[in-house]
Design a protein around this motif. Structure first.
Motif, PDB file in Angstrom:
ATOM      1  N   LEU A 526     -11.420 -37.972  26.399  1.00  0.00           N
ATOM      2  CA  LEU A 526     -11.851 -38.223  25.026  1.00  0.00           C
ATOM      3  C   LEU A 526     -13.358 -38.050  24.874  1.00  0.00           C
ATOM      4  CD1 LEU A 526     -10.445 -39.056  22.373  1.00  0.00           C
ATOM      5  CD2 LEU A 526     -11.147 -41.404  22.848  1.00  0.00           C
ATOM      6  N   VAL A 529     -13.843 -34.399  24.157  1.00  0.00           N
ATOM      7  CA  VAL A 529     -12.823 -33.847  23.271  1.00  0.00           C
ATOM      8  C   VAL A 529     -13.345 -32.672  22.456  1.00  0.00           C
ATOM      9  CG1 VAL A 529     -13.280 -35.368  21.295  1.00  0.00           C
ATOM     10  CG2 VAL A 529     -10.951 -34.545  21.713  1.00  0.00           C
ATOM     11  N   ASP A 530     -14.649 -32.627  22.205  1.00  0.00           N
ATOM     12  CA  ASP A 530     -15.208 -31.514  21.439  1.00  0.00           C
ATOM     13  C   ASP A 530     -15.138 -30.197  22.202  1.00  0.00           C
ATOM     14  OD1 ASP A 530     -15.751 -33.189  19.372  1.00  0.00           O
ATOM     15  OD2 ASP A 530     -17.892 -33.381  19.780  1.00  0.00           O
ATOM     16  N   GLN A 554      -5.344 -41.550  19.337  1.00  0.00           N
ATOM     17  CA  GLN A 554      -6.775 -41.301  19.200  1.00  0.00           C
ATOM     18  C   GLN A 554      -7.138 -39.873  19.617  1.00  0.00           C
ATOM     19  OE1 GLN A 554      -8.579 -44.365  21.575  1.00  0.00           O
ATOM     20  NE2 GLN A 554      -8.066 -43.411  23.543  1.00  0.00           N
ATOM     21  N   ALA A 558      -8.578 -36.921  16.939  1.00  0.00           N
ATOM     22  CA  ALA A 558      -9.845 -36.238  17.194  1.00  0.00           C
ATOM     23  C   ALA A 558      -9.666 -34.720  17.198  1.00  0.00           C
ATOM     24  CB  ALA A 558     -10.433 -36.713  18.518  1.00  0.00           C
ATOM     25  N   GLY A 561      -9.007 -33.345  13.703  1.00  0.00           N
ATOM     26  CA  GLY A 561     -10.238 -33.357  12.926  1.00  0.00           C
ATOM     27  C   GLY A 561     -11.113 -32.155  13.201  1.00  0.00           C
ATOM     28  N   ARG A 562     -10.910 -31.540  14.354  1.00  0.00           N
ATOM     29  CA  ARG A 562     -11.686 -30.343  14.705  1.00  0.00           C
ATOM     30  C   ARG A 562     -10.886 -29.068  14.486  1.00  0.00           C
ATOM     31  NH1 ARG A 562     -11.987 -29.904  19.748  1.00  0.00           N
ATOM     32  NH2 ARG A 562     -13.549 -28.238  19.622  1.00  0.00           N
TER      33      ARG A 562
END
Length: 605
Positions: A526, A529-530, A554, A558, A561-562
């Motif tokens: 996490l 995660v980007d 979670q 994430a 959201g990307r």
């Protein structure tokens, strides 16, 4: 492709839970969709239970009755019930057909041993964290707590007089045990519990048994590999009965003390050899059909009280899971079930064994399954644990992936058992990312196995799910897709939210929140995660008490959201994994189809 996957998933598996002195075997079968109890006797199969979820059981010695361990929806809050077999039930028993022995909603009651008229179980009902060992009279319901030393309780053995118990509890280092002797009628309270080993020693103690006044145990104390030792409970002194400097050994002694069943773990194949316990003379190896191996993590061999019979669970790449009845008087083995009989599809593939070099000089054990017509893609299937081992067993998922044209690698990355203490300790705490680095080494080996490294994916469950997410996060350029099943997305939130009784137990392996929080955050997918860009399927049970559903939620939030493609499949009647066939059919067919499309898309680029 979906038809083959479904047919593989629908193949029944069998496992042996117990055997009595008449040679009747109490077995588990998932032919009805989840593991239910059946009795195999005189060529007949009698279905005993039809419970809402999976169960297991043991015969009550000297009676026609079974102690059943079961939970609700995979929540692991196990209860213990009695199923009477005299007369046998006209229909498989549901919950209404069981007599409740121990039921504490919200707590675990784990069956440890069965004695004439009594059961021994571990329960955390005192505070939800610590496990006590309780002896219960089945007829009267009277109970006695015989051990309340705190923490988790592993295995036990009870002596012939039912006065002394050997108990294993977690040691201080990861993957270690401490061996205790508990006297239920001590002269003084100071004599009730005595330690036979140091909690600080990095050693495992498994399969403890009383052998007269001595204790037989499988251990790697002062060794890298497991051997069989005899320990004197008076002073804790140890002598080795059997060792091998190349492989792990485990031993089971028949109740009469005459025969030693020696399990030899040879690179993913468990071989069973019978020895005369008094002289040590070898009586011969038990030949299992189809180059079978003793199933792990299915139950170990079980022994009848009178010592004539043993029942074995076994599997092989072409054998989903069967039961063998072994007559120890003459050494003959009889196969009682035939799990592969219903298979009419392509030949099931056996693996070849490899050692994949890592940059630091280590060699990663790995089984490679090659399809008859490979399409160049590869899928790494990663086991859980991490204190577990991939063996040469049947896996419907592996065989379905092979049928889809993928070459499948099943490695034992560092942290795995079966290859010595040094290897299973090589990922502890701050070395966690060394295990993740093993994924990169396996990826580097793909061209030599005839695979396109641009078309490689990861599949894993539990800790294997963590490795999937870590591979995608820490090595995003290497992996084209992933399937995460009940995996941890953050080691910090996992430890914060897992069941209380598991937290301290798991902190030994991963590191503690108090002392290692910064590293735990650094090693968490996490936190990176980007960097994840590969599409992903995430599968989770809503009732998972080990890795909470929040770990999946979670992560997927994430990624979505990307804009990273990520499908979350949640099953409301499952816990830590998928125990029910309809859920497995839904989840695994969708996941395998997803991987096929993702890896084909890479081929088109």
């Amino acid at each position: 492709m979906g038809d083959i996957t479904a047919a593989l998933l629908e193949l029944p598996t069998w496992r042996a839970f117990d055997v009595d002195d008449q040679g009747r075997v109490l077995a588990g079968s998932d032919a009805t969709g989840s593991v239910q109890l059946v009795e195999l006797a005189a060529g007949r199969t009698r279905e005993l239970t039809a419970l809402p979820g999976a169960c297991r059981g043991r015969y009550l010695p000297g009676e026609r009755a079974v102690v059943v361990e079961h939970d609700q929806g995979g929540d692991e809050c196990t209860r213990l019930s009695l199923l009477l077999l005299d007369p046998p039930p006209a229909q498989p028993a549901g919950l209404a057909g069981l007599v409740t022995l121990v039921a504490d909603p919200g707590y675990q009651n784990r069956l440890l041993e069965v004695l004439p008229g009594r059961i021994v179980y571990a329960t955390n009902r005192r505070n939800g964290v610590d496990f006590d060992v309780v002896v219960r009279n089945v007829a009267t319901g009277a109970e006695e707590t015989v051990y309340a030393g705190g923490g988790y309780v592993g295995q036990i053995a009870v002596d012939a007089e039912a006065r002394r118990l050997v108990v294993t509890v977690p040691g201080v280092p990861a993957m270690s045990d401490q061996l205790l002797v508990v006297d239920t009628m001590p002269a003084t309270e100071d004599d009730r519990v005595r330690a036979l080993s140091d909690a600080a020693d990095p050693a495992r103690y498994e399969h403890p048994q009383w052998s007269g006044e001595q204790i037989l145990v499988s251990t790697d104390a002062d060794r890298d590999l497991m051997g069989i030792a005899v320990i004197d409970p008076a002073d804790g002194s140890r002598r080795w009965l059997a060792t091998d400097d190349g492989i792990d050994l485990a031993g089971l002694l028949t109740p009469d003390g005459r025969t030693l069943l020696l399990l030899r773990a040879e690179d993913g194949v468990d071989r069973l050899v019978l020895h005369d316990a008094a002289s040590g003379a070898r009586r011969g190896e038990v030949e299992l059909p189809g180059a079978g191996v003793i199933s792990r993590p299915a139950p170990e061999p079980v022994l009848a009280p009178g010592s004539r019979y043993a029942a074995l669970s076994f599997t092989a790449p072409g054998t989903p899971g069967d039961v063998v009845l072994l007559d120890l008087d003459d050494g003959t083995a009889r196969v009682l079930t035939h799990s592969a009989a219903a298979w009419g599809g392509p030949t099931l593939v056996r693996p070849t064994s490899h050692r994949i070099p890592a940059p630091d000089g280590e060699q990663i054990p790995c089984f490679v399954y090659r399809p008859a017509d490979p399409d160049g893609s590869a899928v790494l299937v990663l086991h859980g644990g991490p204190e577990s081992q991939a063996v040469r067993s049947f896996s419907p998922v592996v065989q379905a992936l092979i049928a889809a044209g993928h070459t499948v690698l099943v490695p034992n990355v560092r942290g795995s058992t079966g290859y010595g203490k040094r290897w299973y300790s090589a990922d502890d705490v701050e070395r966690r990312l060394d295990a993740v680095a093993d994924l990169a080494a396996l990826h580097d080996a793909l061209p030599g196995l005839g695979c396109d490294p641009a078309r490689a994916a990861l599949w894993g469950a539990s800790y294997g799910g963590y490795l999937v997410l870590a591979g995608l996060a820490f090595q995003p350029q290497r992996w084209a897709a992933g399937v995460d099943i009940v995996g941890m997305s953050s080691l910090v939130t996992f430890l914060e939210n897992t069941s209380g009784y598991r937290r301290a137990h798991r902190e030994r392996e991963y590191g503690s929140l108090e002392q290692h929080r910064a590293f735990l955050e650094e090693a968490s997918p996490l936190a990176r995660v980007d960097d994840i860009r590969a599409p992903l399927v995430v599968i989770h049970g809503a009732n998972d008490p080990r890795v909470p559903l929040s770990e999946a939620e979670q992560l997927t939030a994430a990624l979505r959201g990307r804009g990273v493609p990520c499908e979350l499949l949640v099953y409301p009647d499952e816990g830590h994994g998928l125990a029910k066939l309809p859920n497995r059919l839904d989840a695994y067919q969708r996941a395998i189809a997803f991987l096929g499309e993702a890896l084909r898309a890479r081929a088109r680029k």
